[in-house]
Design a protein around this motif. Structure first.
Motif, PDB file in Angstrom:
ATOM      1  N   LYS A  99       0.829  -1.204   0.000  1.00  0.00           N
ATOM      2  CA  LYS A  99       0.000   0.000   0.000  1.00  0.00           C
ATOM      3  C   LYS A  99       0.868   1.261   0.000  1.00  0.00           C
ATOM      4  O   LYS A  99       0.586   2.220  -0.724  1.00  0.00           O
ATOM      5  CB  LYS A  99      -0.933  -0.011   1.215  1.00  0.00           C
ATOM      6  CG  LYS A  99      -1.934   1.100   1.216  1.00  0.00           C
ATOM      7  CD  LYS A  99      -2.924   0.935   2.336  1.00  0.00           C
ATOM      8  CE  LYS A  99      -4.009   1.984   2.235  1.00  0.00           C
ATOM      9  NZ  LYS A  99      -5.064   1.743   3.212  1.00  0.00           N
ATOM     10  N   ALA A 100       1.928   1.251   0.782  1.00  0.00           N
ATOM     11  CA  ALA A 100       2.828   2.409   0.833  1.00  0.00           C
ATOM     12  C   ALA A 100       3.547   2.609  -0.501  1.00  0.00           C
ATOM     13  O   ALA A 100       3.698   3.741  -0.961  1.00  0.00           O
ATOM     14  CB  ALA A 100       3.847   2.230   1.958  1.00  0.00           C
ATOM     15  N   VAL A 101       3.973   1.516  -1.128  1.00  0.00           N
ATOM     16  CA  VAL A 101       4.632   1.624  -2.432  1.00  0.00           C
ATOM     17  C   VAL A 101       3.645   2.172  -3.465  1.00  0.00           C
ATOM     18  O   VAL A 101       3.980   3.074  -4.239  1.00  0.00           O
ATOM     19  CB  VAL A 101       5.186   0.249  -2.887  1.00  0.00           C
ATOM     20  CG1 VAL A 101       5.778   0.350  -4.282  1.00  0.00           C
ATOM     21  CG2 VAL A 101       6.225  -0.258  -1.910  1.00  0.00           C
ATOM     22  N   ALA A 102       2.425   1.650  -3.448  1.00  0.00           N
ATOM     23  CA  ALA A 102       1.399   2.130  -4.385  1.00  0.00           C
ATOM     24  C   ALA A 102       1.097   3.614  -4.163  1.00  0.00           C
ATOM     25  O   ALA A 102       0.931   4.373  -5.122  1.00  0.00           O
ATOM     26  CB  ALA A 102       0.128   1.301  -4.243  1.00  0.00           C
ATOM     27  N   GLN A 103       1.050   4.037  -2.907  1.00  0.00           N
ATOM     28  CA  GLN A 103       0.795   5.456  -2.614  1.00  0.00           C
ATOM     29  C   GLN A 103       1.918   6.329  -3.136  1.00  0.00           C
ATOM     30  O   GLN A 103       1.668   7.412  -3.664  1.00  0.00           O
ATOM     31  CB  GLN A 103       0.613   5.662  -1.110  1.00  0.00           C
ATOM     32  CG  GLN A 103      -0.695   5.151  -0.599  1.00  0.00           C
ATOM     33  CD  GLN A 103      -0.810   5.235   0.911  1.00  0.00           C
ATOM     34  OE1 GLN A 103       0.189   5.389   1.627  1.00  0.00           O
ATOM     35  NE2 GLN A 103      -2.027   5.122   1.409  1.00  0.00           N
ATOM     36  N   ARG A 104       3.170   5.871  -3.015  1.00  0.00           N
ATOM     37  CA  ARG A 104       4.297   6.645  -3.553  1.00  0.00           C
ATOM     38  C   ARG A 104       4.182   6.784  -5.069  1.00  0.00           C
ATOM     39  O   ARG A 104       4.432   7.850  -5.626  1.00  0.00           O
ATOM     40  CB  ARG A 104       5.630   5.972  -3.209  1.00  0.00           C
ATOM     41  CG  ARG A 104       6.063   6.040  -1.783  1.00  0.00           C
ATOM     42  CD  ARG A 104       6.687   7.362  -1.396  1.00  0.00           C
ATOM     43  NE  ARG A 104       7.821   7.754  -2.182  1.00  0.00           N
ATOM     44  CZ  ARG A 104       9.084   7.518  -1.903  1.00  0.00           C
ATOM     45  NH1 ARG A 104       9.389   6.829  -0.830  1.00  0.00           N
ATOM     46  NH2 ARG A 104      10.048   7.946  -2.674  1.00  0.00           N
ATOM     47  N   ILE A 105       3.802   5.704  -5.722  1.00  0.00           N
ATOM     48  CA  ILE A 105       3.631   5.751  -7.182  1.00  0.00           C
ATOM     49  C   ILE A 105       2.513   6.706  -7.544  1.00  0.00           C
ATOM     50  O   ILE A 105       2.664   7.565  -8.418  1.00  0.00           O
ATOM     51  CB  ILE A 105       3.352   4.340  -7.744  1.00  0.00           C
ATOM     52  CG1 ILE A 105       4.587   3.450  -7.572  1.00  0.00           C
ATOM     53  CG2 ILE A 105       2.942   4.415  -9.209  1.00  0.00           C
ATOM     54  CD1 ILE A 105       4.328   1.984  -7.848  1.00  0.00           C
ATOM     55  N   GLU A 106       1.363   6.588  -6.875  1.00  0.00           N
ATOM     56  CA  GLU A 106       0.210   7.446  -7.176  1.00  0.00           C
ATOM     57  C   GLU A 106       0.488   8.908  -6.854  1.00  0.00           C
ATOM     58  O   GLU A 106       0.061   9.796  -7.590  1.00  0.00           O
ATOM     59  CB  GLU A 106      -1.016   6.943  -6.417  1.00  0.00           C
ATOM     60  CG  GLU A 106      -1.529   5.628  -6.961  1.00  0.00           C
ATOM     61  CD  GLU A 106      -2.575   4.985  -6.070  1.00  0.00           C
ATOM     62  OE1 GLU A 106      -2.716   5.398  -4.898  1.00  0.00           O
ATOM     63  OE2 GLU A 106      -3.238   4.058  -6.555  1.00  0.00           O
ATOM     64  N   GLN A 107       1.203   9.190  -5.784  1.00  0.00           N
ATOM     65  CA  GLN A 107       1.544  10.574  -5.424  1.00  0.00           C
ATOM     66  C   GLN A 107       2.412  11.199  -6.512  1.00  0.00           C
ATOM     67  O   GLN A 107       2.274  12.378  -6.810  1.00  0.00           O
ATOM     68  CB  GLN A 107       2.281  10.628  -4.093  1.00  0.00           C
ATOM     69  CG  GLN A 107       1.426  10.408  -2.907  1.00  0.00           C
ATOM     70  CD  GLN A 107       2.212  10.308  -1.611  1.00  0.00           C
ATOM     71  OE1 GLN A 107       3.429  10.306  -1.625  1.00  0.00           O
ATOM     72  NE2 GLN A 107       1.507  10.194  -0.512  1.00  0.00           N
ATOM     73  N   HIS A 108       3.283  10.414  -7.086  1.00  0.00           N
ATOM     74  CA  HIS A 108       4.157  10.917  -8.131  1.00  0.00           C
ATOM     75  C   HIS A 108       3.369  11.331  -9.366  1.00  0.00           C
ATOM     76  O   HIS A 108       3.768  12.231 -10.088  1.00  0.00           O
ATOM     77  CB  HIS A 108       5.205   9.863  -8.502  1.00  0.00           C
ATOM     78  CG  HIS A 108       6.191  10.325  -9.503  1.00  0.00           C
ATOM     79  ND1 HIS A 108       7.121  11.304  -9.231  1.00  0.00           N
ATOM     80  CD2 HIS A 108       6.390   9.970 -10.791  1.00  0.00           C
ATOM     81  CE1 HIS A 108       7.852  11.516 -10.306  1.00  0.00           C
ATOM     82  NE2 HIS A 108       7.436  10.720 -11.266  1.00  0.00           N
ATOM     83  N   PHE A 109       2.234  10.697  -9.599  1.00  0.00           N
ATOM     84  CA  PHE A 109       1.456  10.970 -10.804  1.00  0.00           C
ATOM     85  C   PHE A 109       0.237  11.840 -10.549  1.00  0.00           C
ATOM     86  O   PHE A 109      -0.623  11.956 -11.416  1.00  0.00           O
ATOM     87  CB  PHE A 109       1.051   9.654 -11.472  1.00  0.00           C
ATOM     88  CG  PHE A 109       2.194   9.014 -12.187  1.00  0.00           C
ATOM     89  CD1 PHE A 109       2.483   9.364 -13.486  1.00  0.00           C
ATOM     90  CD2 PHE A 109       3.010   8.113 -11.538  1.00  0.00           C
ATOM     91  CE1 PHE A 109       3.559   8.810 -14.131  1.00  0.00           C
ATOM     92  CE2 PHE A 109       4.089   7.549 -12.186  1.00  0.00           C
ATOM     93  CZ  PHE A 109       4.375   7.902 -13.497  1.00  0.00           C
ATOM     94  N   GLN A 110       0.128  12.462  -9.381  1.00  0.00           N
ATOM     95  CA  GLN A 110      -0.974  13.391  -9.096  1.00  0.00           C
ATOM     96  C   GLN A 110      -0.705  14.711  -9.813  1.00  0.00           C
ATOM     97  O   GLN A 110       0.412  15.199  -9.839  1.00  0.00           O
ATOM     98  CB  GLN A 110      -1.094  13.649  -7.597  1.00  0.00           C
ATOM     99  CG  GLN A 110      -1.569  12.455  -6.801  1.00  0.00           C
ATOM    100  CD  GLN A 110      -2.982  12.080  -7.157  1.00  0.00           C
ATOM    101  OE1 GLN A 110      -3.837  12.939  -7.377  1.00  0.00           O
ATOM    102  NE2 GLN A 110      -3.239  10.794  -7.211  1.00  0.00           N
TER     103      GLN A 110
END
Length: 112
Positions: A99-110
């Protein structure tokens, strides 16, 4: 202003991306994990030229499935999302804190 998508300079409890390559990292093969958005709520991934069977509801589920298949053979992967290279990602981080890895990926693409 754009931010680089990389590890913090200070050690954290979980590290997604290796801050700098070690001498032994250069000799180890790292597979390429490519995650792509198929629809607004569906994702797919491939490792090298092997497509994952089916679609996943989130990036987190892609990471869990990929870590399950790669974890016995590799320590890390080269991570791509939507065709953009993000860096090396530890399999252990994908397994323990997807979940933390996915959040880092998603934050990068916001959008900014």
């Amino acid at each position: 202003m754009t931010r680089a998508f990389c590890a913090k300079s200070v050690r954290s409890k979980w590290t997604i991306y290796l801050p700098r390559p070690r001498a032994d990292d250069l000799l180890v093969m790292k597979p390429v994990l490519e995650i792509r958005r198929v629809e607004s709520d569906a994702y797919s991934y491939r490792i090298g030229d092997q497509e994952a069977g089916g679609f996943f509801a989130s990036i987190e589920h892609c990471l869990i499935d990929a870590a399950a298949s790669l974890g016995h053979y590799f320590a890390s992967v080269e991570l791509n999302f939507e065709g953009l290279f993000l860096g090396a990602c530890a399999i252990e981080a994908m397994r323990r804190t997807p979940k933390a890895v996915a959040q880092r990926i998603e934050q990068h693409f916001q959008p900014a």
